[in-house]
Design a protein around this motif. Structure first.
Motif, PDB file in Angstrom:
ATOM      1  N   ILE A   1     -11.303   6.977  -0.520  1.00 39.39           N
ATOM      2  CA  ILE A   1     -12.093   6.859  -1.743  1.00 39.39           C
ATOM      3  C   ILE A   1     -11.143   6.372  -2.838  1.00 39.39           C
ATOM      4  O   ILE A   1     -10.050   6.921  -3.010  1.00 39.39           O
ATOM      5  N   CYS A   2     -11.565   5.349  -3.561  1.00 36.68           N
ATOM      6  CA  CYS A   2     -10.700   4.735  -4.567  1.00 36.68           C
ATOM      7  C   CYS A   2     -11.439   4.527  -5.884  1.00 36.68           C
ATOM      8  O   CYS A   2     -12.658   4.624  -5.951  1.00 36.68           O
ATOM      9  N   SER A   3     -10.655   4.196  -6.901  1.00 38.26           N
ATOM     10  CA  SER A   3     -11.178   3.707  -8.175  1.00 38.26           C
ATOM     11  C   SER A   3     -10.198   2.653  -8.668  1.00 38.26           C
ATOM     12  O   SER A   3      -9.046   2.602  -8.227  1.00 38.26           O
TER      13      SER A   3
ATOM     14  N   LEU B   1       0.841  -1.185   0.000  1.00 39.16           N
ATOM     15  CA  LEU B   1       0.000   0.000   0.000  1.00 39.16           C
ATOM     16  C   LEU B   1       0.878   1.237   0.000  1.00 39.16           C
ATOM     17  O   LEU B   1       2.068   1.168   0.322  1.00 39.16           O
ATOM     18  N   SER B   2       0.273   2.360  -0.383  1.00 36.45           N
ATOM     19  CA  SER B   2       0.989   3.636  -0.410  1.00 36.45           C
ATOM     20  C   SER B   2      -0.034   4.753  -0.274  1.00 36.45           C
ATOM     21  O   SER B   2      -1.225   4.500  -0.150  1.00 36.45           O
ATOM     22  N   GLU B   3       0.452   5.992  -0.328  1.00 31.78           N
ATOM     23  CA  GLU B   3      -0.461   7.140  -0.289  1.00 31.78           C
ATOM     24  C   GLU B   3      -1.311   7.202  -1.550  1.00 31.78           C
ATOM     25  O   GLU B   3      -2.362   7.818  -1.565  1.00 31.78           O
ATOM     26  N   GLY B   4      -0.868   6.539  -2.614  1.00 37.18           N
ATOM     27  CA  GLY B   4      -1.556   6.628  -3.889  1.00 37.18           C
ATOM     28  C   GLY B   4      -2.392   5.428  -4.265  1.00 37.18           C
ATOM     29  O   GLY B   4      -3.172   5.490  -5.202  1.00 37.18           O
ATOM     30  N   GLY B   5      -2.243   4.294  -3.526  1.00 32.89           N
ATOM     31  CA  GLY B   5      -3.020   3.136  -3.924  1.00 32.89           C
ATOM     32  C   GLY B   5      -2.804   1.920  -3.049  1.00 32.89           C
ATOM     33  O   GLY B   5      -1.988   1.928  -2.124  1.00 32.89           O
ATOM     34  N   LEU B   6      -3.558   0.864  -3.381  1.00 31.16           N
ATOM     35  CA  LEU B   6      -3.522  -0.387  -2.639  1.00 31.16           C
ATOM     36  C   LEU B   6      -3.446  -1.546  -3.630  1.00 31.16           C
ATOM     37  O   LEU B   6      -4.061  -1.496  -4.698  1.00 31.16           O
ATOM     38  N   TYR B   7      -2.707  -2.586  -3.253  1.00 33.71           N
ATOM     39  CA  TYR B   7      -2.577  -3.789  -4.067  1.00 33.71           C
ATOM     40  C   TYR B   7      -3.144  -4.937  -3.247  1.00 33.71           C
ATOM     41  O   TYR B   7      -2.622  -5.269  -2.193  1.00 33.71           O
ATOM     42  N   PHE B   8      -4.261  -5.515  -3.723  1.00 34.68           N
ATOM     43  CA  PHE B   8      -4.960  -6.571  -2.992  1.00 34.68           C
ATOM     44  C   PHE B   8      -4.411  -7.948  -3.353  1.00 34.68           C
ATOM     45  O   PHE B   8      -4.032  -8.199  -4.491  1.00 34.68           O
ATOM     46  N   LYS B   9      -4.425  -8.852  -2.389  1.00 25.67           N
ATOM     47  CA  LYS B   9      -4.008 -10.244  -2.608  1.00 25.67           C
ATOM     48  C   LYS B   9      -5.003 -10.957  -3.524  1.00 25.67           C
ATOM     49  O   LYS B   9      -4.625 -11.729  -4.389  1.00 25.67           O
ATOM     50  N   ASP B  10      -6.292 -10.690  -3.332  1.00 24.03           N
ATOM     51  CA  ASP B  10      -7.349 -11.357  -4.086  1.00 24.03           C
ATOM     52  C   ASP B  10      -7.832 -10.483  -5.240  1.00 24.03           C
ATOM     53  O   ASP B  10      -7.691  -9.260  -5.219  1.00 24.03           O
ATOM     54  N   THR B  11      -8.442 -11.126  -6.233  1.00 21.62           N
ATOM     55  CA  THR B  11      -9.007 -10.413  -7.379  1.00 21.62           C
ATOM     56  C   THR B  11     -10.275  -9.671  -6.948  1.00 21.62           C
ATOM     57  O   THR B  11     -11.144 -10.238  -6.290  1.00 21.62           O
ATOM     58  N   ILE B  12     -10.380  -8.419  -7.333  1.00 19.31           N
ATOM     59  CA  ILE B  12     -11.524  -7.576  -6.993  1.00 19.31           C
ATOM     60  C   ILE B  12     -12.716  -8.018  -7.845  1.00 19.31           C
ATOM     61  O   ILE B  12     -12.583  -8.188  -9.058  1.00 19.31           O
TER      62      ILE B  12
ATOM     63  N   VAL C   1     -17.526  -4.288  -8.424  1.00 15.04           N
ATOM     64  CA  VAL C   1     -16.821  -3.093  -7.953  1.00 15.04           C
ATOM     65  C   VAL C   1     -16.458  -2.246  -9.169  1.00 15.04           C
ATOM     66  O   VAL C   1     -15.757  -2.718 -10.066  1.00 15.04           O
ATOM     67  N   SER C   2     -16.953  -0.998  -9.201  1.00 12.30           N
ATOM     68  CA  SER C   2     -16.658  -0.109 -10.318  1.00 12.30           C
ATOM     69  C   SER C   2     -16.823   1.339  -9.872  1.00 12.30           C
ATOM     70  O   SER C   2     -17.307   1.610  -8.781  1.00 12.30           O
ATOM     71  N   GLY C   3     -16.435   2.257 -10.725  1.00 10.39           N
ATOM     72  CA  GLY C   3     -16.580   3.683 -10.421  1.00 10.39           C
ATOM     73  C   GLY C   3     -15.749   4.070  -9.206  1.00 10.39           C
ATOM     74  O   GLY C   3     -14.643   3.590  -9.004  1.00 10.39           O
ATOM     75  N   TYR C   4     -16.296   4.946  -8.389  1.00 12.23           N
ATOM     76  CA  TYR C   4     -15.658   5.349  -7.150  1.00 12.23           C
ATOM     77  C   TYR C   4     -16.261   4.531  -6.015  1.00 12.23           C
ATOM     78  O   TYR C   4     -17.465   4.293  -5.991  1.00 12.23           O
ATOM     79  N   PHE C   5     -15.442   4.132  -5.065  1.00 17.77           N
ATOM     80  CA  PHE C   5     -15.916   3.329  -3.951  1.00 17.77           C
ATOM     81  C   PHE C   5     -15.024   3.582  -2.745  1.00 17.77           C
ATOM     82  O   PHE C   5     -13.922   4.109  -2.864  1.00 17.77           O
ATOM     83  N   ILE C   6     -15.535   3.218  -1.589  1.00 20.29           N
ATOM     84  CA  ILE C   6     -14.799   3.411  -0.332  1.00 20.29           C
ATOM     85  C   ILE C   6     -14.110   2.107   0.043  1.00 20.29           C
ATOM     86  O   ILE C   6     -14.716   1.047   0.018  1.00 20.29           O
ATOM     87  N   VAL C   7     -12.830   2.205   0.380  1.00 20.39           N
ATOM     88  CA  VAL C   7     -12.072   1.065   0.893  1.00 20.39           C
ATOM     89  C   VAL C   7     -11.757   1.360   2.352  1.00 20.39           C
ATOM     90  O   VAL C   7     -11.240   2.432   2.676  1.00 20.39           O
ATOM     91  N   ARG C   8     -12.100   0.406   3.203  1.00 15.49           N
ATOM     92  CA  ARG C   8     -11.737   0.512   4.621  1.00 15.49           C
ATOM     93  C   ARG C   8     -10.458  -0.285   4.828  1.00 15.49           C
ATOM     94  O   ARG C   8     -10.376  -1.455   4.471  1.00 15.49           O
TER      95      ARG C   8
ATOM     96  N   VAL D   1      -8.282   8.174  -4.682  1.00 14.86           N
ATOM     97  CA  VAL D   1      -8.683   9.437  -5.303  1.00 14.86           C
ATOM     98  C   VAL D   1      -9.220  10.430  -4.270  1.00 14.86           C
ATOM     99  O   VAL D   1      -9.769  11.460  -4.630  1.00 14.86           O
ATOM    100  N   SER D   2      -9.034  10.126  -2.985  1.00 14.42           N
ATOM    101  CA  SER D   2      -9.460  11.038  -1.925  1.00 14.42           C
ATOM    102  C   SER D   2      -8.759  12.380  -2.111  1.00 14.42           C
ATOM    103  O   SER D   2      -7.612  12.441  -2.566  1.00 14.42           O
TER     104      SER D   2
END
Length: 190
Positions: free
Chosen positions: A156-158, A123-134, A138-145, A172-173
């Motif tokens: 807020i992510c895309s 993870l970073s200030e600019g994004g997240l890399y998930f272990k599993d396939t999204i 999931v599309s558009g803008y969404f909230i990741v906790r 994209v926050s």
């Protein structure tokens, strides 16, 4: 008269009628609605927008097609519709804006009736890399906790474009979003 604030896109509109608010709300995604605030003229506070608190704003205004012909994209006859071409630019690889932090942290994406839970690879200030396939929903803008041992941070992510396997999201926050600022502070502690 109403005012509406969309924190995802960063705009505010004032002096709107009920019908104007209905039209705007009908164009918002589910996640945009969750992050939209509304206030009445001469009110002294902004409120979260939801179907429960403001049912009059959620209508089918502009979606009723009775009396209008059905629009079929394939039947378009305007010369301007086909008078264009696509240029595919050469790919350029730019230096990373944010350092990645290798960390296995629980993350959750909440949908309207679904949720997706995974663990981060980095993870970073600019994004997240998930272990599993999204998942596809999931599309558009969404909230990741993003969870740590004591609390969670929401951003807020895309989806990152041009992925063969959907595992990366970009944050994209806005820089002044209090949730994003807390997330950035937490990252410094890792």
């Amino acid at each position: 008269m109403w005012a509406i604030y969309n924190s995802v896109k960063g705009w505010t509109l004032y002096k709107l009628s009920l019908r104007e608010v209905q039209l705007i709300v009908s164009t918002l995604t589910l996640n945009e609605v969750k992050l939209t605030r509304i206030t009445a003229l001469n009110s002294n506070q902004w409120e979260n927008l939801s179907r429960d608190t403001h049912p009059d704003f959620f209508s089918e205004v502009g979606k009723e097609s009775t009396g209008f012909p059905e629009y079929k994209i394939a039947e378009s006859t305007l010369e301007a519709d086909t008078d264009f071409f696509v240029i595919k630019p050469q790919k350029k690889y730019l230096a990373r804006l944010h350092d990645r932090i290798d960390a296995n942290v629980k993350v959750v994406i909440e949908g309207q009736n679904k949720s997706f839970e995974s663990i981060t690879i980095d993870l970073s200030e600019g994004g997240l890399y998930f272990k599993d396939t999204i998942p596809e929903w999931v599309s558009g803008y969404f909230i990741v906790r993003v969870f740590d041992a004591k609390t969670f941070y929401q951003v807020i992510c895309s989806l990152v474009e041009d992925q063969k396997v959907k595992q990366r999201v970009q944050i994209v926050s806005e820089e002044n979003d209090i949730h994003y600022l807390k997330y950035k502070e937490w990252l410094k502690s890792l």
